[in-house]
Design a protein around this motif. Structure first.
Motif, PDB file in Angstrom:
ATOM      1  N   LYS A  68       0.828  -1.212   0.000  1.00  0.00           N
ATOM      2  CA  LYS A  68       0.000   0.000   0.000  1.00  0.00           C
ATOM      3  C   LYS A  68       0.862   1.263   0.000  1.00  0.00           C
ATOM      4  CE  LYS A  68      -3.521   0.679   2.516  1.00  0.00           C
ATOM      5  NZ  LYS A  68      -4.401   0.834   3.695  1.00  0.00           N
ATOM      6  N   HIS A  76      -3.319   6.465  -5.038  1.00  0.00           N
ATOM      7  CA  HIS A  76      -4.281   5.388  -4.770  1.00  0.00           C
ATOM      8  C   HIS A  76      -4.068   4.848  -3.359  1.00  0.00           C
ATOM      9  CE1 HIS A  76      -5.404   5.368  -9.003  1.00  0.00           C
ATOM     10  NE2 HIS A  76      -4.122   5.332  -9.310  1.00  0.00           N
ATOM     11  N   PRO A  78      -5.851   1.815  -1.574  1.00  0.00           N
ATOM     12  CA  PRO A  78      -6.798   0.708  -1.431  1.00  0.00           C
ATOM     13  C   PRO A  78      -6.956   0.323   0.037  1.00  0.00           C
ATOM     14  CG  PRO A  78      -4.675  -0.110  -2.153  1.00  0.00           C
ATOM     15  CD  PRO A  78      -4.585   1.392  -2.181  1.00  0.00           C
ATOM     16  N   THR A  79      -8.034  -0.375   0.355  1.00  0.00           N
ATOM     17  CA  THR A  79      -8.223  -0.833   1.727  1.00  0.00           C
ATOM     18  C   THR A  79      -7.196  -1.922   2.031  1.00  0.00           C
ATOM     19  OG1 THR A  79      -9.793  -2.571   1.132  1.00  0.00           O
ATOM     20  CG2 THR A  79     -10.696  -0.371   1.575  1.00  0.00           C
ATOM     21  N   ASN A  82      -8.552  -5.542   1.169  1.00  0.00           N
ATOM     22  CA  ASN A  82      -8.494  -5.893  -0.255  1.00  0.00           C
ATOM     23  C   ASN A  82      -7.062  -6.198  -0.684  1.00  0.00           C
ATOM     24  OD1 ASN A  82     -11.075  -6.019  -1.273  1.00  0.00           O
ATOM     25  ND2 ASN A  82     -11.206  -3.843  -1.736  1.00  0.00           N
ATOM     26  N   THR A  83      -6.112  -5.404  -0.177  1.00  0.00           N
ATOM     27  CA  THR A  83      -4.705  -5.629  -0.516  1.00  0.00           C
ATOM     28  C   THR A  83      -4.232  -6.969   0.042  1.00  0.00           C
ATOM     29  OG1 THR A  83      -4.403  -3.236  -0.300  1.00  0.00           O
ATOM     30  CG2 THR A  83      -2.426  -4.550  -0.531  1.00  0.00           C
ATOM     31  N   LEU A 109      -6.664  -6.479  -7.442  1.00  0.00           N
ATOM     32  CA  LEU A 109      -6.718  -5.134  -6.867  1.00  0.00           C
ATOM     33  C   LEU A 109      -7.204  -4.117  -7.899  1.00  0.00           C
ATOM     34  CD1 LEU A 109      -6.140  -4.445  -3.966  1.00  0.00           C
ATOM     35  CD2 LEU A 109      -3.911  -3.567  -4.621  1.00  0.00           C
ATOM     36  N   TYR A 112     -11.136  -4.595  -7.945  1.00  0.00           N
ATOM     37  CA  TYR A 112     -11.927  -4.177  -6.790  1.00  0.00           C
ATOM     38  C   TYR A 112     -11.624  -2.758  -6.312  1.00  0.00           C
ATOM     39  CZ  TYR A 112     -13.679  -8.931  -6.245  1.00  0.00           C
ATOM     40  OH  TYR A 112     -14.310 -10.134  -6.451  1.00  0.00           O
ATOM     41  N   GLU A 113     -10.449  -2.229  -6.640  1.00  0.00           N
ATOM     42  CA  GLU A 113     -10.099  -0.884  -6.183  1.00  0.00           C
ATOM     43  C   GLU A 113      -9.989   0.115  -7.330  1.00  0.00           C
ATOM     44  OE1 GLU A 113      -9.857   0.322  -3.240  1.00  0.00           O
ATOM     45  OE2 GLU A 113      -9.812  -1.436  -1.933  1.00  0.00           O
ATOM     46  N   ASN A 329     -16.437  -6.635  -0.558  1.00  0.00           N
ATOM     47  CA  ASN A 329     -16.594  -5.479  -1.440  1.00  0.00           C
ATOM     48  C   ASN A 329     -18.056  -5.165  -1.725  1.00  0.00           C
ATOM     49  OD1 ASN A 329     -13.844  -4.414  -2.510  1.00  0.00           O
ATOM     50  ND2 ASN A 329     -13.617  -6.630  -2.442  1.00  0.00           N
TER      51      ASN A 329
END
Length: 344
Positions: A68, A76, A78-79, A82-83, A109, A112-113, A329
């Motif tokens: 991340k 960016h 991402p959560t 999710n990562t 990723l 979803y991101e 998600n």
């Protein structure tokens, strides 16, 4: 040839190499040695698997949070879940076909991101480059601090074979190799210029630009110390897993952190060679522990214990992540849709 068929063929080839290595190691074992291995598995303290699993999960979590950090300079964020899910599904894919997981986790990723896949590929390359540097540094530290134990082994098994390969390559072969590489690069550049406005050329340029941005993101990070600390934590978890594993078998309890470092470094090479390291990891761990006076049967059994724990963890977390991704998600999207209503 369909891509899926290529992947199946790759898996069969790499899996076959792993099975061959296992057979080569075990084919000459006597009935007494087989009995020793059976007893080693029976006497092992499997309660220590629990802290090893916790450390394994922690290492994967640190890898997700470190990844991340590379995405933040690109705009960016991402959560973390999710990562983490993407990392675990990637590891699961790597068990089937080496390096397939790197593409898989980027694709997940991106899906979803909504992050451009080319930039994710760049961050992944940067991350892997850092891991390779860490492995090389650990290898140098291991050899330099244990020259008496590992010096001769590394010289015989790695340095001399590499030197022989370069020595056997004559000037003409090296010249042809360099010319071929230069010609290949020149051809690509010419094609990109010749068909600069074509859809394919634009796609390749955008991909190259995205990959380069991802790689350079490591130099744009605001908190580089967090990246360094998390890298140390990842490899620290790996090392701790091996060290705790020594206490699973009575014959390896006397081994210290130096032996654990050697097993980590040399075993990591085995994890790269075959899918999930099957065959190669156990063989290299056995050979490494023999340098510390551990019987080859016990060394092989130890390699299997560590490998099984790591592999089962990846399989379980990988499948859990596959199931959790759409559920998590879907709920996240629902919460985002309800948020404006709640605020009013």
């Amino acid at each position: 040839m369909p891509k899926s068929l290529k992947n199946v063929i790759k898996f069969i080839c790499f899996f076959g190499i792993g099975v061959l290595l296992i057979w080569l190691v075990t084919k000459d074992l006597s009935p007494k040695e087989w009995e020793m291995m059976k007893e080693a598995f029976q006497r092992a303290n499997y309660w220590l698997v629990i802290p090893a699993i916790i450390l394994g999960i922690a290492s994967h979590w640190f890898r997700a949070t470190r990844w991340k950090l590379l995405m933040k300079p690109l705009g960016h964020q991402p959560t973390t879940l999710n990562t983490f899910f993407a990392v675990m599904v990637g590891y699961l894919a790597n068990l089937a076909v080496p390096r397939l997981g790197e593409v898989t986790r980027c694709g997940i990723l991106a899906q979803y991101e909504k992050i451009p896949a080319d930039k994710l590929v760049g961050t992944m390359i940067a991350e892997r480059a850092v891991d390779m540097v860490c492995l090389i540094l650990l290898m140098a530290i291991t050899v330099l601090t244990q020259v008496d134990v590992l010096g001769a082994y590394v010289n015989k098994e790695i340095l001399i074979p590499m030197g022989n390969k370069f020595a056997n390559a004559n000037f003409l072969q090296l010249s042809l190799l360099l010319l071929g590489a230069a010609a290949g690069i020149g051809l690509i550049v010419w094609l990109l210029r010749r068909f600069a406005r074509s859809k394919a050329a634009i796609t390749i340029k955008n991909l190259a630009r995205g990959v380069m941005e991802g790689i350079l993101s490591i130099g744009k990070m605001e908190n580089k110390w967090a990246f360094i600390i998390q890298s140390l934590l990842i490899w620290g978890c790996y090392l701790s897993q091996v060290y705790i594993g020594f206490y699973c078998l009575q014959e390896t309890t006397h081994l210290g952190i130096s032996a654990a470092l050697a097993v980590l470094v040399i075993g990591s090479i085995g994890m790269i060679v075959t899918p999930g390291g099957i065959g190669a990891y156990q063989t290299l761990v056995q050979k490494t522990l023999e340098l510390y006076g551990i019987n080859k049967v016990i060394g092989f059994a130890f390699g299997w214990i560590i490998w099984v724990v790591q592999t089962l963890l990846v399989i379980v977390l990988g499948f859990v992540s596959l199931i959790a991704l759409p559920i998590y998600n879907r709920k996240r999207i629902q919460q985002q849709e309800l948020q404006p209503v709640t605020e009013n």
